[in-house]
Design a protein around this motif. Structure first.
Motif, PDB file in Angstrom:
ATOM      1  N   UNK A 107       1.199  -1.439   0.047  1.00 13.92           N
ATOM      2  CA  UNK A 107      -0.079  -0.076  -0.198  1.00 13.92           C
ATOM      3  C   UNK A 107       0.753   1.061  -0.033  1.00 13.92           C
ATOM      4  N   UNK A 108       1.932   1.087   0.818  1.00 22.48           N
ATOM      5  CA  UNK A 108       3.120   2.662   1.148  1.00 22.48           C
ATOM      6  C   UNK A 108       3.371   2.484  -0.710  1.00 22.48           C
ATOM      7  N   UNK A 109       4.279   2.015  -0.770  1.00 19.50           N
ATOM      8  CA  UNK A 109       4.650   1.943  -1.489  1.00 19.50           C
ATOM      9  C   UNK A 109       4.180   2.249  -3.049  1.00 19.50           C
ATOM     10  N   UNK A 110       2.916   1.782  -3.430  1.00 23.81           N
ATOM     11  CA  UNK A 110       1.911   1.906  -4.558  1.00 23.81           C
ATOM     12  C   UNK A 110       1.880   3.261  -4.345  1.00 23.81           C
ATOM     13  N   UNK A 111       1.431   3.827  -3.117  1.00 26.77           N
ATOM     14  CA  UNK A 111       1.119   5.313  -3.228  1.00 26.77           C
ATOM     15  C   UNK A 111       2.843   5.867  -3.005  1.00 26.77           C
ATOM     16  N   UNK A 112       3.659   5.880  -2.836  1.00 27.19           N
ATOM     17  CA  UNK A 112       4.916   6.649  -2.737  1.00 27.19           C
ATOM     18  C   UNK A 112       5.153   6.825  -4.118  1.00 27.19           C
ATOM     19  N   UNK A 113       4.863   5.432  -5.357  1.00 23.07           N
ATOM     20  CA  UNK A 113       4.826   5.568  -6.722  1.00 23.07           C
ATOM     21  C   UNK A 113       3.809   6.333  -6.950  1.00 23.07           C
ATOM     22  N   UNK A 114       2.953   6.353  -7.064  1.00 22.09           N
ATOM     23  CA  UNK A 114       1.821   7.558  -7.417  1.00 22.09           C
ATOM     24  C   UNK A 114       2.469   8.880  -7.149  1.00 22.09           C
ATOM     25  N   UNK A 115       2.587   9.181  -5.777  1.00 23.72           N
ATOM     26  CA  UNK A 115       3.222  10.763  -5.586  1.00 23.72           C
ATOM     27  C   UNK A 115       3.961  10.559  -6.638  1.00 23.72           C
ATOM     28  N   UNK A 116       4.934  10.314  -6.688  1.00 22.08           N
ATOM     29  CA  UNK A 116       6.337  10.391  -7.296  1.00 22.08           C
ATOM     30  C   UNK A 116       6.421   9.948  -8.403  1.00 22.08           C
ATOM     31  N   UNK A 117       5.693   9.926  -9.212  1.00 26.17           N
ATOM     32  CA  UNK A 117       4.756  10.064 -10.840  1.00 26.17           C
ATOM     33  C   UNK A 117       4.661  11.342 -11.121  1.00 26.17           C
ATOM     34  N   UNK A 118       3.202  11.715 -10.232  1.00 25.03           N
ATOM     35  CA  UNK A 118       2.888  13.013 -10.024  1.00 25.03           C
ATOM     36  C   UNK A 118       3.563  13.998 -10.011  1.00 25.03           C
ATOM     37  N   UNK A 119       4.943  13.891  -9.821  1.00 32.44           N
ATOM     38  CA  UNK A 119       5.836  15.189  -8.926  1.00 32.44           C
ATOM     39  C   UNK A 119       6.813  15.273 -10.420  1.00 32.44           C
TER      40      UNK A 119
END
Lengths: 316, 556
Positions: A107-119
């Motif tokens: 969960x944490x990894x996919x949320x972090x991934x999503x945020x990083x991609x948006x950045x």
């Protein structure tokens, strides 16, 4: 079911409820531990951080509560030398307890991934090298929510928006910012708000780090390489830029001011700066190197000589 | 069966430690070497602690006004180096040296002379590092990471400078650790007593085994990086020099390929210590023994693929950042299993809050905190913000002081009666615990808000808005420094004139508690035959088949 078990379950529920509420409260507090949100990316990062603080607080309080409960209520009394119950394990419990962290991590990894991609903070050249089709839905989209940004065109996949391009040069121990379109240079970084800016980061000597806490953004600068870095400032004001990668003796003095202003003010500043004749900027490292110091303990050890103070149109 | 000689490399006779002078001579007895490691490393712990207090003294005010910048930079470089290479590694190796052969029923390590040689390199490393204060230009000032090009800049122009001495010291320390690792792995694989299958080994032995395997694959990378950097500085090669086509980021890969797993080399034995201490003072069998044993190996394996999380902002491409984020987060799975097992072991037990138990519980709570901030750091977007700030410093001091040093104290108190044959003073032990626990949190908790606000590590001066938390942290560090005093006095006085310790003062289960305190020269007159697992609390079966007269009598 005996009374004792019902009581314990009741206690567990109450405990779980209190810990959940407290964790959510602590998670909300997390925003106040951070500097102002001055770039679009900072919203994304702060939300992620608050989420991690909430989960973290829940785990920490849960584990601590169980330990404290044991220590308080499962103490051996002075004359009791017997052993506790001989329980070696419980497969069901162990499986659940392995599954929970795995799920949490995913969960944490996919949320972090999503945020990083948006950045999308790494410039387009990195993606080109990799032939990586990841669509950078830049955090810029976030910025359009603020009223001032409504008239700005929104990025599409095929038509990248016009970027404000600035060269950043780091050296021991000074920052220089060059605006290639107008040909001016400055030791204060001026940025237009609500525009995506593209920085070309370069170092003249050692590793440096570009870091603006209010933007939550950081990138190391490797000598011999030009590193592309993109973000969107959204909140006018004055912030500080620091060197985040240890760069030698006067590392702590390598600071610069960052001024975020409306595009109009920004253009006015560019025009004013262009009229000024280049002159040497103030430089703390050079001053300290030349002066006697005021420390109580002085070793007199030799240091790398600071680079000459930069010659710029505008000095902060 | 009982007289099988399992001592592969030791045909020489060991001299028993008749008096304190034995500890200053070349001995091949693993117990003497263990104590030598522990005492030497503790001396350096005090040195590193004084360095830390000078740093915190400088940081009590925003301006750089106590020591000059070069000295400050030398201080933080030496503080990190001394604490890692001369305190945590050697002290844990010392503890393992003392305990592992006894715990597996062996008479000594597999290679006793190699063992002694590995130890005597530690004082050499220490002397090299300390002598660097007296060369022109002072000690190394590039931080314990020694990233080039800063580390290759040599303003004095001398060939013998602080950085060169530093690199030599690190390389020697690496060689010493590789020698130790070979010895530990061989000992554990080859010299277990009859009947001691892998799943009858104490969890401390499992932890040491996993940690030493990391040393074997990781240290060559660090040593190679150190040697290449040494060549860059001394003979002008350009492995890492960007002006001549070298790549400074390459050094970071060499460095972190070892230096992150190194954290697990340090923390795994501490997990082992927790696993030994909780069952004794909760009087319960270890909960989920097999899973926890295997999880140590799992941590060792995953540790090989996490190093890039130190380099998210070092110019690594996005895919690499995200890949290493996932692998790093997965370390929390085997670690979470362990935490659960410890809590379950304590739960429902008959707990005695002795000094070792207090230290282990305090360390566990601080470790959970460190684990949570560790997950935050592994998340790329959060790390982009807090990387190289005090948030990271706070996180790893919760690991290295809150967990490792506190866990080490727990171990020293727990096995003190075994090592010295004397009991320590429980009251002063508790005073030590509370001072250290409060000091640790006062020192390192304020670093988290500082880092979130953006204060960078390694700065000698800072913006005035960071003053409040820095003052708290500095006061905490002075308290932490003071907290070692009751420990030192307690240990010294108890060692000299403490109450005589029985063989098994804690009524613990384990081979080390079957032999006298302190143990005889070759540990066991008869090699024990193991017939049971190591944590049989609440069950009245003996641990060995042939040492009945000393076998554990559990309370009825």
């Amino acid at each position: 079911m005996n009374i004792r078990l019902i009581f314990n379950l009741f206690l567990l529920m109450i405990g779980g409820f209190v810990i959940t509420i407290t964790s959510i409260f602590i998670g909300k507090q997390a925003y106040f531990w951070l500097p102002p949100q001055a770039a679009a990316e900072s919203h994304l990062i702060d939300d992620l951080f608050s989420f991690l603080v909430t989960i973290g607080a829940f785990i920490f309080l849960g584990v601590t509560a169980v330990i404290l409960y044991s220590v308080l209520f499962h103490r051996a009394n002075n004359y009791d030398f017997s052993d506790g119950p001989h329980i070696e394990g419980n497969i069901t419990l162990e499986v659940i307890w392995t599954a929970i962290p795995i799920m949490l991590v995913l969960w944490i990894a996919s949320y972090s991934y999503e945020v990083y991609e948006q950045m999308g903070i790494q410039g387009p050249s990195h993606l080109l090298h990799l032939h990586n089709p990841i669509h950078i839905q830049a955090a810029f989209a976030e910025a359009t929510e603020t009223p001032a940004a409504t008239e700005i065109e929104i990025e599409t996949e095929n038509e990248p928006i016009e970027l404000e391009k600035i060269n950043v040069i780091a050296k021991q121990w000074a920052w220089v910012f060059q605006y290639p379109e107008t040909g001016i240079s400055s030791t204060e970084l001026h940025l237009p708000s609500d525009r995506r800016v593209h920085l070309a980061l370069q170092s003249e000597d050692v590793l440096h780090g570009f870091y603006i806490p209010a933007f939550r953004l950081k990138q190391d600068i490797v000598p011999g390489k030009t590193i592309d870095f993109e973000f969107t400032p959204i909140r006018p004001g004055k912030y500080s830029l620091t060197d985040s990668q240890y760069s030698g003796t006067y590392f702590a003095t390598m600071q610069a001011d960052v001024v975020v202003e409306t595009p109009e003010e920004y253009h006015t500043w560019l025009e004013t700066a262009a009229t000024q004749t280049p002159s040497p900027a103030k430089n703390q490292a050079a001053t300290e190197y030349a002066q006697n110091h005021n420390e109580k303990i002085q070793t007199g050890w030799e240091t790398v000589k600071p680079a000459a103070p930069p010659i710029v149109n505008f000095s902060g | 069966m009982t007289n099988i000689s399992l001592n592969i490399g030791s045909e020489s006779h060991h001299e028993p430690p008749t008096n304190w002078k034995t500890y200053f001579t070349f001995s091949t007895d693993h117990k003497v070497i263990g104590i030598q490691y522990l005492v030497t490393s503790f001396m350096f712990f005090l040195v590193g602690g004084i360095f830390a207090m000078i740093l915190r003294g400088e940081l009590i005010t925003p301006e750089s006004d106590l020591v000059d910048r070069t000295f400050y930079n030398g201080m933080f470089t030496m503080h990190g180096t001394v604490m890692l290479f001369l305190w945590t590694f050697p002290s844990l190796v010392g503890l393992a040296n003392y305990l592992v052969p006894i715990m597996i029923g062996a008479r000594d390590m597999a290679f006793p002379r190699l063992n002694a040689a590995a130890f005597w390199m530690v004082p050499v490393v220490g002397i090299l590092l300390m002598s660097s204060f007296f060369v022109p230009g002072g000690p190394a000032q590039a931080g314990w990471w020694a990233y080039p090009p800063v580390s290759t800049q040599n303003p004095t122009g001398n060939l013998i400078n602080g950085q060169v001495l530093w690199l030599l010291a690190v390389a020697i320390s690496g060689v010493s650790s590789i020698m130790g690792a070979v010895n530990f792995v061989t000992t554990i694989v080859k010299m277990r007593a009859p009947g001691m299958g892998f799943f009858r080994m104490p969890l401390f032995v499992w932890a040491v085994f996993s940690a030493q395997i990391i040393q074997l694959f990781g240290l060559p990378a660090l040593t190679a990086g150190a040697v290449m950097l040494l060549l860059d500085i001394t003979v002008g090669t350009a492995f890492f020099d960007p002006t001549q086509g070298g790549n400074p980021v390459m050094f970071q890969h060499y460095f972190w390929f070892y230096s992150h797993p190194a954290v697990y080399v340090i923390i795994l034995p501490i997990f082992g210590i927790f696993s030994e201490i909780f069952p004794v003072y909760a009087r319960k069998p270890f909960f989920g023994y097999k899973v926890v044993a295997v999880s140590s190996m799992l941590i060792a394996m995953v540790s090989a693929i996490v190093w890039v999380h130190h380099m998210y902002v070092s110019g690594t491409p996005g895919w690499m950042r995200l890949l290493f984020m996932v692998t790093t987060m997965f370390v929390s799975v085997p670690t979470g299993i362990k935490v659960f097992a410890w809590v379950a072991t304590i739960w429902g037990g008959k707990i005695r809050l002795t000094t070792p138990m207090l230290f282990a519980l305090g360390a566990l709570i601080m470790f959970v905190f460190a684990g949570i901030t560790g997950i935050m750091l592994s998340s790329v977007p959060v790390d982009v913000h807090v990387n190289n700030t005090y948030f990271v410093v706070g996180h790893f001091h919760y690991v290295l002081y809150g967990t490792v040093t506190m866990g080490m104290y727990a171990a020293i108190y727990h096995w003190f009666p075994k090592m010295t044959g004397r009991m320590f003073n429980e009251g002063w032990g508790k005073v030590h615990f509370w001072l250290a626990f409060i000091g640790t949190n006062l020192n390192f908790l304020p670093m988290h808000p500082l880092g979130l606000q953006g204060m960078l590590r390694r700065v000698a001066s800072y913006a005035p808005e960071y003053t409040f938390w820095n003052v708290l942290a500095s006061l905490g560090s002075f308290l932490l420094g003071m907290s070692t005093l009751p420990f030192i006095f307690n240990i010294l006085i108890s060692w000299m004139q403490g109450e005589k310790a029985p063989a098994n003062p804690w009524r613990a289960i384990g081979l080390e508690w079957l032999i006298s305190s302190p143990p005889p020269v070759e540990n066991f007159e008869e090699i024990p035959i193991i017939i049971n697992g190591p944590y049989g609390y609440g069950q009245s079966e003996p641990l060995t088949a042939n040492l009945e007269n000393q076998a554990i009598k559990t309370a009825e």
